[in-house]
Design a protein around this motif. Structure first.
Motif, PDB file in Angstrom:
ATOM      1  N   PHE A  73       1.009  -0.923  -0.340  1.00  0.00           N
ATOM      2  CA  PHE A  73      -0.243  -0.122   0.042  1.00  0.00           C
ATOM      3  C   PHE A  73       0.492   1.106   0.367  1.00  0.00           C
ATOM      4  O   PHE A  73       0.201   1.974  -0.581  1.00  0.00           O
ATOM      5  N   THR A  74       2.497   1.137   0.331  1.00  0.00           N
ATOM      6  CA  THR A  74       2.783   2.230   0.613  1.00  0.00           C
ATOM      7  C   THR A  74       4.161   2.543  -0.984  1.00  0.00           C
ATOM      8  O   THR A  74       4.103   3.697  -1.120  1.00  0.00           O
ATOM      9  N   PHE A  75       4.906   1.490  -0.915  1.00  0.00           N
ATOM     10  CA  PHE A  75       4.987   1.526  -2.241  1.00  0.00           C
ATOM     11  C   PHE A  75       4.759   1.628  -3.455  1.00  0.00           C
ATOM     12  O   PHE A  75       6.098   1.946  -4.082  1.00  0.00           O
ATOM     13  N   CYS A  76       4.133   1.060  -3.239  1.00  0.00           N
ATOM     14  CA  CYS A  76       3.867   0.429  -4.833  1.00  0.00           C
ATOM     15  C   CYS A  76       2.266   1.652  -5.393  1.00  0.00           C
ATOM     16  O   CYS A  76       1.319   1.645  -4.635  1.00  0.00           O
ATOM     17  N   MET A  77       2.830   2.280  -6.090  1.00  0.00           N
ATOM     18  CA  MET A  77       2.369   3.481  -6.828  1.00  0.00           C
ATOM     19  C   MET A  77       0.573   3.222  -7.306  1.00  0.00           C
ATOM     20  O   MET A  77      -0.528   4.346  -6.922  1.00  0.00           O
ATOM     21  N   PRO A  78       0.551   1.921  -8.133  1.00  0.00           N
ATOM     22  CA  PRO A  78      -1.065   1.981  -8.728  1.00  0.00           C
ATOM     23  C   PRO A  78      -1.618   1.325  -7.198  1.00  0.00           C
ATOM     24  O   PRO A  78      -2.825   2.283  -7.440  1.00  0.00           O
ATOM     25  N   VAL A  79      -1.369   0.816  -6.925  1.00  0.00           N
ATOM     26  CA  VAL A  79      -2.183  -0.210  -5.289  1.00  0.00           C
ATOM     27  C   VAL A  79      -2.385   0.850  -4.616  1.00  0.00           C
ATOM     28  O   VAL A  79      -3.847   1.667  -3.780  1.00  0.00           O
ATOM     29  N   LYS A  80      -1.448   2.157  -4.304  1.00  0.00           N
ATOM     30  CA  LYS A  80      -1.733   3.256  -3.256  1.00  0.00           C
ATOM     31  C   LYS A  80      -2.893   4.187  -3.841  1.00  0.00           C
ATOM     32  O   LYS A  80      -3.583   5.086  -3.426  1.00  0.00           O
ATOM     33  N   PHE A  81      -2.582   4.151  -5.701  1.00  0.00           N
ATOM     34  CA  PHE A  81      -3.412   5.461  -5.440  1.00  0.00           C
ATOM     35  C   PHE A  81      -4.679   5.268  -5.909  1.00  0.00           C
ATOM     36  O   PHE A  81      -5.959   5.699  -5.320  1.00  0.00           O
ATOM     37  N   PHE A  82      -4.980   3.630  -5.772  1.00  0.00           N
ATOM     38  CA  PHE A  82      -6.211   3.102  -5.789  1.00  0.00           C
ATOM     39  C   PHE A  82      -7.081   3.470  -4.404  1.00  0.00           C
ATOM     40  O   PHE A  82      -8.014   3.451  -4.288  1.00  0.00           O
ATOM     41  N   ILE A  83      -6.659   2.804  -2.946  1.00  0.00           N
ATOM     42  CA  ILE A  83      -6.803   2.997  -1.899  1.00  0.00           C
ATOM     43  C   ILE A  83      -6.890   4.325  -1.780  1.00  0.00           C
ATOM     44  O   ILE A  83      -8.325   3.901  -0.863  1.00  0.00           O
ATOM     45  N   GLN A  84      -6.515   5.116  -2.386  1.00  0.00           N
ATOM     46  CA  GLN A  84      -7.126   6.697  -1.519  1.00  0.00           C
ATOM     47  C   GLN A  84      -7.686   7.000  -2.295  1.00  0.00           C
ATOM     48  O   GLN A  84      -8.735   8.101  -1.504  1.00  0.00           O
ATOM     49  N   MET A 131      -6.367  -1.940   7.115  1.00  0.00           N
ATOM     50  CA  MET A 131      -6.662  -0.606   7.429  1.00  0.00           C
ATOM     51  C   MET A 131      -5.153   0.667   7.845  1.00  0.00           C
ATOM     52  O   MET A 131      -4.906   1.858   8.071  1.00  0.00           O
ATOM     53  N   LEU A 132      -4.140  -0.663   8.261  1.00  0.00           N
ATOM     54  CA  LEU A 132      -2.710   0.120   9.118  1.00  0.00           C
ATOM     55  C   LEU A 132      -2.342   0.268   7.510  1.00  0.00           C
ATOM     56  O   LEU A 132      -1.651   1.901   7.603  1.00  0.00           O
ATOM     57  N   GLY A 133      -2.301  -0.418   6.401  1.00  0.00           N
ATOM     58  CA  GLY A 133      -1.751  -0.582   5.156  1.00  0.00           C
ATOM     59  C   GLY A 133      -2.084   0.889   4.384  1.00  0.00           C
ATOM     60  O   GLY A 133      -2.015   2.029   3.947  1.00  0.00           O
ATOM     61  N   PHE A 134      -3.577   1.017   4.583  1.00  0.00           N
ATOM     62  CA  PHE A 134      -4.519   2.978   3.516  1.00  0.00           C
ATOM     63  C   PHE A 134      -4.331   3.667   4.792  1.00  0.00           C
ATOM     64  O   PHE A 134      -3.851   4.863   4.231  1.00  0.00           O
TER      65      PHE A 134
END
Length: 265
Positions: A73-84, A131-134
């Motif tokens: 969730f922190t280092f993978c930008m596509p996943v980070k953008f998706f959850i945000q 939750m913590l990754g979010f």
């Protein structure tokens, strides 16, 4: 959690080992079944060692799972953008977290029954990790790495200290209650400052109080696990012991993020 001094030795009729309720006798003591002499007690070093190994083995799997999800969730930008852009994921994770935690914490029969205990523990771990990754996705990567490193070092030091120290944290329940009250009232005060904007020093103080509180709780739960102090945790409660240690570590990391974490631009 039981007193170490209440461990009466009883005789078990027949060849069948006692049930959990029969062994506890209203106050779950240390129970170990001796097939030759028909007695049971839990004040046994071999039983305690197996219990500790089981708890730490499950805990390591939980922490590795959480670390993997937080890193993704922190280092993978596509996943980070998706959850945000999909905050409903956090609400859904919180719902599963709340249901699984209440069930494990309040329902002793389910908590000690395989495979339901492991199914609920898996749901709890995955939901808490999401939750913590979010939350971690809103901090920059250097802050997350720094807090992960500090958490690992604090946990290692506290665990080694709790194993070797003669200080009995299990008898300091009054102190732990006071720490909880300080943390509670600090959180209430913080809630009133939210409409007025972000106050860095106040969040840092609150994070420091929370980190100190859960460092003490980690020492407290570790000594309950070891069983060589005034109070100890029953070897039947390996799921609850794992749950307690895991929450201590996760909350310690989240409070450290409030102190050292820098928000992403």
């Amino acid at each position: 959690m039981t007193q170490q001094k209440v461990a009466p030795v009883k005789t078990v009729s027949g060849n069948m080992p006692p049930t959990y309720d029969e062994a506890s006798g209203g106050c779950p003591a240390y129970v170990y079944v001796d097939p030759e002499h028909g007695t049971f007690h839990w004040d046994d070093k071999n039983v305690r060692r197996v219990f500790v190994r089981k708890v730490y083995a499950i805990l390591m799997l939980q922490l590795l799972t959480t670390l993997g999800i937080v890193a993704t969730f922190t280092f993978c930008m596509p996943v980070k953008f998706f959850i945000q852009t999909h905050p409903g994921i956090y609400s859904l994770s919180y719902m599963f977290f709340f249901i699984s935690y209440i069930t494990l914490a309040c329902c002793g029969d389910i908590r000690r029954k395989f495979p339901w205990n492991f199914i609920l523990l898996t749901i709890f771990t995955l939901s808490m990790s999401c939750m913590l990754g979010f939350i971690s996705s809103y901090y920059n990567t250097k802050s997350v790495l720094l807090c992960l490193s500090i958490t690992a070092m604090v946990c290692l030091c506290v665990t080694l200290f709790s194993f070797q120290s003669k200080v009995d944290f299990t008898s300091c329940d009054g102190l732990m209650f006071m720490v909880c009250m300080v943390l509670l009232f600090s959180g209430i005060i913080m809630s009133f400052t939210v409409p007025f904007g972000y106050v860095p020093w106040m969040h840092a103080v609150y994070g420091g109080v929370g980190a100190l509180a859960f460092t003490l709780f980690l020492a407290f739960d570790t000594q309950l696990l070891m069983g060589n102090k005034q109070y100890a945790m029953s070897p039947e409660e390996y799921v609850f012991a794992t749950l307690s240690l895991y929450l201590d570590i996760v909350y310690l990391f989240s409070f450290l993020l409030q102190i050292f974490g820098g928000h992403s631009e």
